[in-house]
Enzyme design. Structure first.
Site, PDB file in Angstrom:
ATOM      1  N   ASP A   1     -27.752 -12.311   5.736  1.00 22.00           N
ATOM      2  CA  ASP A   1     -27.869 -13.365   6.750  1.00 22.00           C
ATOM      3  C   ASP A   1     -27.746 -12.833   8.181  1.00 22.00           C
ATOM      4  O   ASP A   1     -27.217 -11.747   8.415  1.00 22.00           O
ATOM      5  CB  ASP A   1     -26.744 -14.397   6.544  1.00 22.00           C
ATOM      6  CG  ASP A   1     -26.945 -15.224   5.285  1.00 22.00           C
ATOM      7  OD1 ASP A   1     -27.822 -14.877   4.475  1.00 22.00           O
ATOM      8  OD2 ASP A   1     -26.209 -16.208   5.120  1.00 22.00           O
TER       9      ASP A   1
ATOM     10  N   TYR B   1     -22.635 -21.266   7.522  1.00 20.36           N
ATOM     11  CA  TYR B   1     -21.330 -21.627   6.926  1.00 20.36           C
ATOM     12  C   TYR B   1     -21.491 -22.408   5.619  1.00 20.36           C
ATOM     13  O   TYR B   1     -20.523 -22.956   5.097  1.00 20.36           O
ATOM     14  CB  TYR B   1     -20.472 -22.466   7.902  1.00 20.36           C
ATOM     15  CG  TYR B   1     -20.545 -21.966   9.324  1.00 20.36           C
ATOM     16  CD1 TYR B   1     -19.915 -20.774   9.689  1.00 20.36           C
ATOM     17  CD2 TYR B   1     -21.292 -22.645  10.288  1.00 20.36           C
ATOM     18  CE1 TYR B   1     -20.017 -20.298  10.991  1.00 20.36           C
ATOM     19  CE2 TYR B   1     -21.391 -22.172  11.584  1.00 20.36           C
ATOM     20  CZ  TYR B   1     -20.755 -20.999  11.934  1.00 20.36           C
ATOM     21  OH  TYR B   1     -20.874 -20.530  13.217  1.00 20.36           O
TER      22      TYR B   1
ATOM     23  N   HIS C   1     -24.359  -9.625   5.325  1.00 16.99           N
ATOM     24  CA  HIS C   1     -24.966  -9.772   6.653  1.00 16.99           C
ATOM     25  C   HIS C   1     -25.579  -8.439   7.087  1.00 16.99           C
ATOM     26  O   HIS C   1     -24.884  -7.416   7.041  1.00 16.99           O
ATOM     27  CB  HIS C   1     -23.908 -10.228   7.662  1.00 16.99           C
ATOM     28  CG  HIS C   1     -23.310 -11.560   7.323  1.00 16.99           C
ATOM     29  ND1 HIS C   1     -22.259 -11.702   6.451  1.00 16.99           N
ATOM     30  CD2 HIS C   1     -23.656 -12.816   7.711  1.00 16.99           C
ATOM     31  CE1 HIS C   1     -21.961 -12.995   6.325  1.00 16.99           C
ATOM     32  NE2 HIS C   1     -22.803 -13.696   7.075  1.00 16.99           N
TER      33      HIS C   1
ATOM     34  N   HIS D   1     -32.373 -19.626   8.474  1.00 15.48           N
ATOM     35  CA  HIS D   1     -30.909 -19.725   8.633  1.00 15.48           C
ATOM     36  C   HIS D   1     -30.562 -20.433   9.947  1.00 15.48           C
ATOM     37  O   HIS D   1     -29.524 -20.158  10.536  1.00 15.48           O
ATOM     38  CB  HIS D   1     -30.310 -18.312   8.572  1.00 15.48           C
ATOM     39  CG  HIS D   1     -28.822 -18.264   8.368  1.00 15.48           C
ATOM     40  ND1 HIS D   1     -28.158 -19.051   7.461  1.00 15.48           N
ATOM     41  CD2 HIS D   1     -27.856 -17.501   8.960  1.00 15.48           C
ATOM     42  CE1 HIS D   1     -26.860 -18.767   7.507  1.00 15.48           C
ATOM     43  NE2 HIS D   1     -26.647 -17.841   8.419  1.00 15.48           N
TER      44      HIS D   1
HETATM   45 ZN   LIG Z   1     -24.848 -16.908   8.971  1.00 11.53          ZN
END
Ligand SMILES: [Zn+2]
Length: 260
Positions: A69, A161, A211, A120
């Site tokens: 992400d 989140y 991430h 996202h």
């Molecule tokens: Zn994120």
């Protein structure tokens, strides 16, 4: 309620079909193991991911899907792409609109390496805490910038989140991809601890959240791949993990764990 149960049973039907194929293959592999000298009993390997030709399925249902992400990052994402290529592992990249706007060539590179791009949001707000109008704008702006960069529309949405309302799930009209293994990579910022945490918390079929904006997360990936493979896990795309059966109107936390 009824409708959702129907969807459940449809999904399981498709899944079972997938398993029959795998079971047949693993039966063959088992025979092969018993008669190692006979090459004739060894079945041809099953290709499970186009473009990732060397991944084969044996006697395993331990599918895991890597997701990254908050990128793209112009330095770290390309570094990660090379690692994934080396280990022949597919992944999904949930990109943030403003990063795509700044680094469109990196988004193109993600697709060039055969991976999937998801939406996202534009700038990572809590979608559940905003108006429907603003939330829709977060998604559509990001769709547009990803399309401008790559000429493709993101297949999935991951809310920042994991925060999303039922009304938004319905309105966004695409599968919502959550996760069931959280690397906590952002809190460790330490490759060894990140890898240890992922390996220790992966059980069965999983969607792993990481991430690609932290160097330590990228550095953790080879160890995660090698150690999970040693435990029998097979890295597959989300499409493969869910037999191409991800539906809009649902959020998916892992295989067999999806909700409206
Ligand atoms: Zn994120």
């Amino acid at each position: 309620m009824k409708k959702s149960m129907m969807l459940h049973s449809n999904l399981f039907k498709n899944v079972n079909r997938g398993f029959i194929m795998v079971a047949a293959v693993s039966g063959g592999l088992f025979l092969g193991g018993q008669q190692q000298a006979s090459a004739a009993t060894t079945p041809a390997p099953v290709e499970i991911n186009q473009g990732f030709a060397h991944t084969t399925v044996g006697n395993t249902k331990k599918y895991v899907s890597l997701t990254f992400d908050d990128g793209p990052s112009p330095t770290l994402t390309p570094r990660l792409l090379k690692i994934l290529k080396k280990y022949n592992v597919p992944a999904t990249f949930f990109e943030v609109g403003y990063n795509v706007k700044a680094h469109p060539a990196t988004s193109r590179l993600v697709l060039k390496y055969g991976h999937t791009i998801g939406n996202h949001s534009w700038n990572h707000p809590d979608l559940a805490g905003m108006s429907m109008r603003s939330a829709k704008s977060q998604i559509s702006r990001t769709d547009k910038v990803i399309y401008k960069a790559t000429k493709t529309k993101p297949k999935y949405i991951r809310p920042p989140y994991g925060s999303i309302t039922h009304a938004e799930i319905k309105a966004f009209n695409r599968p919502i991809i959550q996760w069931n293994v959280d690397s906590l990579d952002w809190s460790y910022l330490n490759a060894a601890r990140t890898a240890n945490h992922v390996v220790a918390t992966t059980h069965g079929r999983s969607i792993i959240l990481m991430h690609d904006i932290h160097a330590t997360s990228v550095a953790a990936v080879p160890s995660i791949i090698k150690r999970l493979r040693a435990k029998g896990y097979v890295f597959v795309s989300l499409d493969k993990q869910f037999n191409g059966n991800l539906k809009h109107g649902y959020q998916y936390f892992g295989y067999g764990d999806y909700r409206k």
